[in-house]
Scaffold this active site. Sequence first.
Site, short mmCIF file in Angstrom:
data_model
loop_
_atom_site.label_atom_id
_atom_site.label_comp_id
_atom_site.label_asym_id
_atom_site.label_seq_id
_atom_site.Cartn_x
_atom_site.Cartn_y
_atom_site.Cartn_z
N TYR A 148 7.53 -8.22 -0.76
CA TYR A 148 6.92 -7.48 0.34
C TYR A 148 7.47 -8.05 1.64
O TYR A 148 8.50 -8.72 1.65
CB TYR A 148 5.38 -7.62 0.20
CG TYR A 148 4.54 -6.81 1.14
CD1 TYR A 148 3.70 -7.44 2.06
CD2 TYR A 148 4.55 -5.43 1.12
CE1 TYR A 148 2.92 -6.71 2.94
CE2 TYR A 148 3.77 -4.69 2.00
CZ TYR A 148 2.96 -5.34 2.89
OH TYR A 148 2.19 -4.62 3.76
N ARG A 201 11.64 4.61 9.85
CA ARG A 201 11.27 3.44 10.66
C ARG A 201 10.82 2.37 9.69
O ARG A 201 9.67 2.19 9.47
CB ARG A 201 10.15 3.81 11.64
CG ARG A 201 9.84 2.76 12.68
CD ARG A 201 9.00 1.62 12.22
NE ARG A 201 7.60 1.90 11.93
CZ ARG A 201 6.89 1.14 11.08
NH1 ARG A 201 7.47 0.18 10.39
NH2 ARG A 201 5.62 1.41 10.89
N LYS A 219 5.32 -1.83 -1.49
CA LYS A 219 3.91 -1.49 -1.27
C LYS A 219 3.19 -1.27 -2.60
O LYS A 219 2.08 -1.71 -2.81
CB LYS A 219 3.80 -0.21 -0.41
CG LYS A 219 4.23 -0.40 1.03
CD LYS A 219 3.14 -1.01 1.89
CE LYS A 219 3.64 -1.28 3.29
NZ LYS A 219 2.61 -1.82 4.20
N GLU A 290 4.33 6.03 4.47
CA GLU A 290 4.73 4.69 4.92
C GLU A 290 6.01 4.71 5.75
O GLU A 290 6.99 5.33 5.35
CB GLU A 290 4.96 3.80 3.70
CG GLU A 290 5.08 2.32 4.02
CD GLU A 290 3.79 1.74 4.60
OE1 GLU A 290 2.72 1.97 4.04
OE2 GLU A 290 3.89 1.07 5.64
N ASP A 291 5.95 4.07 6.91
CA ASP A 291 7.16 3.84 7.72
C ASP A 291 7.88 5.12 8.09
O ASP A 291 9.11 5.20 8.04
CB ASP A 291 8.08 2.85 7.01
CG ASP A 291 7.48 1.45 7.02
OD1 ASP A 291 8.14 0.51 6.55
OD2 ASP A 291 6.34 1.31 7.48
N ASP A 313 -0.49 4.70 6.21
CA ASP A 313 -0.81 3.26 6.24
C ASP A 313 -0.52 2.66 7.61
O ASP A 313 -1.30 1.85 8.13
CB ASP A 313 0.03 2.56 5.17
CG ASP A 313 -0.23 1.08 5.09
OD1 ASP A 313 0.73 0.32 4.91
OD2 ASP A 313 -1.40 0.69 5.25
N ASP A 314 0.59 3.04 8.24
CA ASP A 314 0.96 2.44 9.53
C ASP A 314 -0.01 2.83 10.64
O ASP A 314 -0.28 2.06 11.54
CB ASP A 314 2.39 2.86 9.90
CG ASP A 314 3.37 2.36 8.87
OD1 ASP A 314 3.97 3.19 8.17
OD2 ASP A 314 3.48 1.14 8.71
N ASN A 469 6.82 -6.62 12.27
CA ASN A 469 7.54 -7.10 11.09
C ASN A 469 8.99 -6.64 11.14
O ASN A 469 9.29 -5.64 11.80
CB ASN A 469 6.90 -6.50 9.82
CG ASN A 469 5.52 -7.04 9.56
OD1 ASN A 469 5.33 -8.24 9.58
ND2 ASN A 469 4.55 -6.15 9.38
N1 LIG Z 1 1.16 -5.97 10.80
C1 LIG Z 1 1.06 -4.78 10.25
O1 LIG Z 1 0.30 -4.58 9.30
C2 LIG Z 1 1.90 -3.65 10.80
C3 LIG Z 1 1.53 -2.35 10.52
C4 LIG Z 1 2.33 -1.30 11.01
C5 LIG Z 1 3.44 -1.58 11.79
N2 LIG Z 1 3.77 -2.89 12.04
C6 LIG Z 1 4.93 -3.22 12.83
O2 LIG Z 1 4.75 -2.74 14.14
C7 LIG Z 1 6.02 -2.48 14.73
C8 LIG Z 1 5.97 -1.11 15.38
O3 LIG Z 1 5.73 -0.13 14.41
P1 LIG Z 1 5.61 1.40 14.93
O4 LIG Z 1 5.60 2.30 13.73
O5 LIG Z 1 4.48 1.51 15.90
O6 LIG Z 1 7.01 1.55 15.68
P2 LIG Z 1 7.41 2.60 16.82
O7 LIG Z 1 8.86 2.51 16.94
O8 LIG Z 1 6.76 3.90 16.56
O9 LIG Z 1 6.71 2.01 18.16
C9 LIG Z 1 7.22 0.90 18.82
C10 LIG Z 1 6.55 0.89 20.19
O10 LIG Z 1 6.90 -0.31 20.88
C11 LIG Z 1 7.30 0.03 22.19
N3 LIG Z 1 8.24 -0.95 22.72
C12 LIG Z 1 9.56 -1.04 22.47
N4 LIG Z 1 10.10 -2.02 23.23
C13 LIG Z 1 9.07 -2.57 23.95
C14 LIG Z 1 8.97 -3.61 24.90
N5 LIG Z 1 10.05 -4.30 25.28
N6 LIG Z 1 7.76 -3.89 25.46
C15 LIG Z 1 6.66 -3.20 25.06
N7 LIG Z 1 6.68 -2.19 24.17
C16 LIG Z 1 7.89 -1.89 23.63
C17 LIG Z 1 7.93 1.41 22.03
O11 LIG Z 1 7.96 2.08 23.29
C18 LIG Z 1 6.95 2.06 21.07
O12 LIG Z 1 5.84 2.55 21.78
C19 LIG Z 1 7.05 -2.60 13.61
O13 LIG Z 1 7.68 -3.87 13.68
C20 LIG Z 1 6.21 -2.56 12.35
O14 LIG Z 1 6.79 -3.33 11.29
C21 LIG Z 1 3.02 -3.92 11.57
O1 LIG Z 2 5.01 -3.34 5.68
C1 LIG Z 2 4.30 -4.17 6.25
O2 LIG Z 2 4.35 -5.39 6.04
C2 LIG Z 2 3.25 -3.78 7.23
C3 LIG Z 2 3.49 -2.45 7.88
O3 LIG Z 2 3.31 -1.38 7.00
C4 LIG Z 2 4.77 -2.34 8.65
O4 LIG Z 2 5.32 -1.21 8.63
O5 LIG Z 2 5.16 -3.33 9.22
MG LIG Z 3 4.65 0.19 7.30
#
Ligand SMILES: NC(=O)c1ccc[n+]([C@@H]2O[C@H](COP(=O)([O-])OP(=O)(O)OC[C@H]3O[C@@H](n4cnc5c(N)ncnc54)[C@H](O)[C@@H]3O)[C@@H](O)[C@H]2O)c1
Ligand SMILES: O=C(O)C[C@H](O)C(=O)O
Ligand SMILES: [Mg+2]
Length: 628
Positions: A148, A201, A219, A290-291, A313-314, A469
């Site tokens: 993962y 993504r 997942k 997902e993603d 999930d996201d 991540n």
């Molecule tokens: N921890 C978790 O469980 C979890 C869950 C879902 C997503 N994520 C992570 O969150 C991140 C974003 O996912 P997403 O689907 O929202 O992506 P996304 O591309 O849809 O959104 C990214 C956002 O960040 C903004 N951004 C980019 N550069 C920036 C900067 N310099 N300053 C501030 N904001 C900025 C973008 O404008 C956009 O709004 C990914 O790394 C993903 O792995 C983590």
């Molecule tokens: O995949 C993960 O670890 C969490 C989340 O779904 C992500 O997209 O970052």
């Molecule tokens: Mg995800």
Amino acid sequence: MGNFFHQMRVSSALLKRLQSHQRAIASVNVDGSRSFTTTEGHRPTIVHKRSIDILHDPWFNKGTAFSMTERDRLDLRGLLPPNVMSSEQQIERFMADLKRLQLSARDGPSDPYSLAKWRILNRLHDRNETMYYKVLIDNIEEYAPIVYTPTVGLVCQKYSGLFRRPRGMYFSAEDRGEMMSMVYNWPADQVDMIVVTDGSRILGLGDLGVQGIGIAIGKLDLYVAAAGINPQRVLPVMIDVGTNNEKLLEDPLYLGLQEHRLDGEEYIAVIDEFMEAVFTRWPHVIVQFEDFQSKWAFKLLQRYRNEYRMFNDDVQGTAGVALAGLLGAVRAQGRPMIDFPKMKIVVAGAGSAGIGVLNAARKTMARMLGDTDIAFESARSQFWVVDANGLITEARENIDPDARPFARKVKEIERQGLTEGAKLVEVVRQVKPDVLLGLSAVGGLFSKEVLEALKGSTSTRPAIFAMSNPTKNAECTPEEAFSIVGDNIIFGSGSPFNNVDLGNGHVGHSNQANNMFLFPGIGLGTLLSGSKVVSDGMLQAAAECLAAYMTEEEVLQGIIYPSISRIRDITKEVAAAVIKEAIEEDLAEGYREIDARELQKLTEDEIRTYVMNNMWSPEYPTLVYKKE
Ligand SMILES: NC(=O)c1ccc[n+]([C@@H]2O[C@H](COP(=O)([O-])OP(=O)(O)OC[C@H]3O[C@@H](n4cnc5c(N)ncnc54)[C@H](O)[C@@H]3O)[C@@H](O)[C@H]2O)c1
Ligand SMILES: O=C(O)C[C@H](O)C(=O)O
Ligand SMILES: [Mg+2]
């Protein structure tokens, strides 16, 4: 002479026929099937197996070299990535990958052992699923980061090289009109959980096209390991509608459609056809999105969530996990959760994840403030949202409609010396937030300057959530957060980090703020409740269950999420909470032998027992052969 040549001609023709006949007789295969070849070319080899059986038979499997006509003839359509490779390309890919791995073993930046561990685990996964999941469950802390986040991100980036045995199904833009039939190429008559991605993504790694299948596989590994979903009833799915990743478009070894992504109505039509096909074959399946890139994540969620058993999930899983962390941060200050609406929260990232978190947090604040329109409106002033163009205010041109509810009023922020597009460090300096939460995919975004600014927080215990991540995309590390902001902070990250030694026996706890603590329980609870939809109430119940899971003592130490070693237990609790909510909303229709009425009679403890009795464990069943 003439006679001699004549005899020669006759004998050479005869000789050719004899030779070809001999070759024919000579190539009876070891399993008794016969291969006939003639000098004009190859005739077919008769085989007695098809579909997944032939993919899993090292004697006959060709992998990506099966031609499209063979794929149709042998029920292989959809079981392989769409790009047909020549055997030369297959060898070239394998050798390139081997060399690449050797390079990474020397160049150092990527942890060569993590990929090597993944390969060994993947081979076991292909050979013996019971053993694989026993190894994973018994060593979840060590191997979850391999199957993962974060290693799965690396696997997706290198997937075309790592690909050995296909796992899951591939529905591509070239399968339009075929999906309702090709879905029957999957060997399992019952599928409980599908995780689907279009690869647009992947984590914070962007568009990885067909290689994103790795995330769906990862997942589902957690669905089996954490939720006890039977591994024979899970299905990873890749929807390959092309890729906008120029590197992949030019890569001769790329396994996906080498064309730019479909968009608009054409794209939606492909997803529609996929959803109709899987729910026709498996009416009780649950599909986790997902993603998907943000613009489609929200649109598809709204399009399908009332018609199918699905969730994103996201957007929704992350919202619940982050909400639990925010409530945990309140508790960690020794305050009651009802103080949550007083928190000032700065969010960096307004994508599928960020907006999902903001919507869930605002609704929860409003509910705590009396659940009125005024309460909902006033909750809005607790959030400051920064995206790639800085602080989002009502002065923003072409504002993303999903972010509009969180755009700050210009008059309001002028008093704080802030304007449209203000930089993150400026916002932190002026707002002095209780929480700084990152879902930006930008590694190191919480720079030394930003973290220094956070020292001015009005909170007795500021919280930092670097949730992006994989690891390299984390907005900051726990070491940076504790060393700059102070020993007393709360820290959570999307990828796992070790705790920080603060000296004098003090520990800086590094929580993993990851949706893995919710999606398995959401899926399992929805499955066992028999609810036809995943309602907001069920998602809220899941989040609140996670928020309340940690004891007061743990929370005061800064431990606001469970260790991953407890993921099976928290998943059971979350699933039970989801079932209870589904019953209360009159959505629970029952599952297998238990009907809705019987579900309604269960006490909370009986619901927990019901969940536990339906969680698969990796024990070998006794096998008996029966001719089909
Ligand atoms: N921890 C978790 O469980 C979890 C869950 C879902 C997503 N994520 C992570 O969150 C991140 C974003 O996912 P997403 O689907 O929202 O992506 P996304 O591309 O849809 O959104 C990214 C956002 O960040 C903004 N951004 C980019 N550069 C920036 C900067 N310099 N300053 C501030 N904001 C900025 C973008 O404008 C956009 O709004 C990914 O790394 C993903 O792995 C983590
Ligand atoms: O995949 C993960 O670890 C969490 C989340 O779904 C992500 O997209 O970052
Ligand atoms: Mg995800």
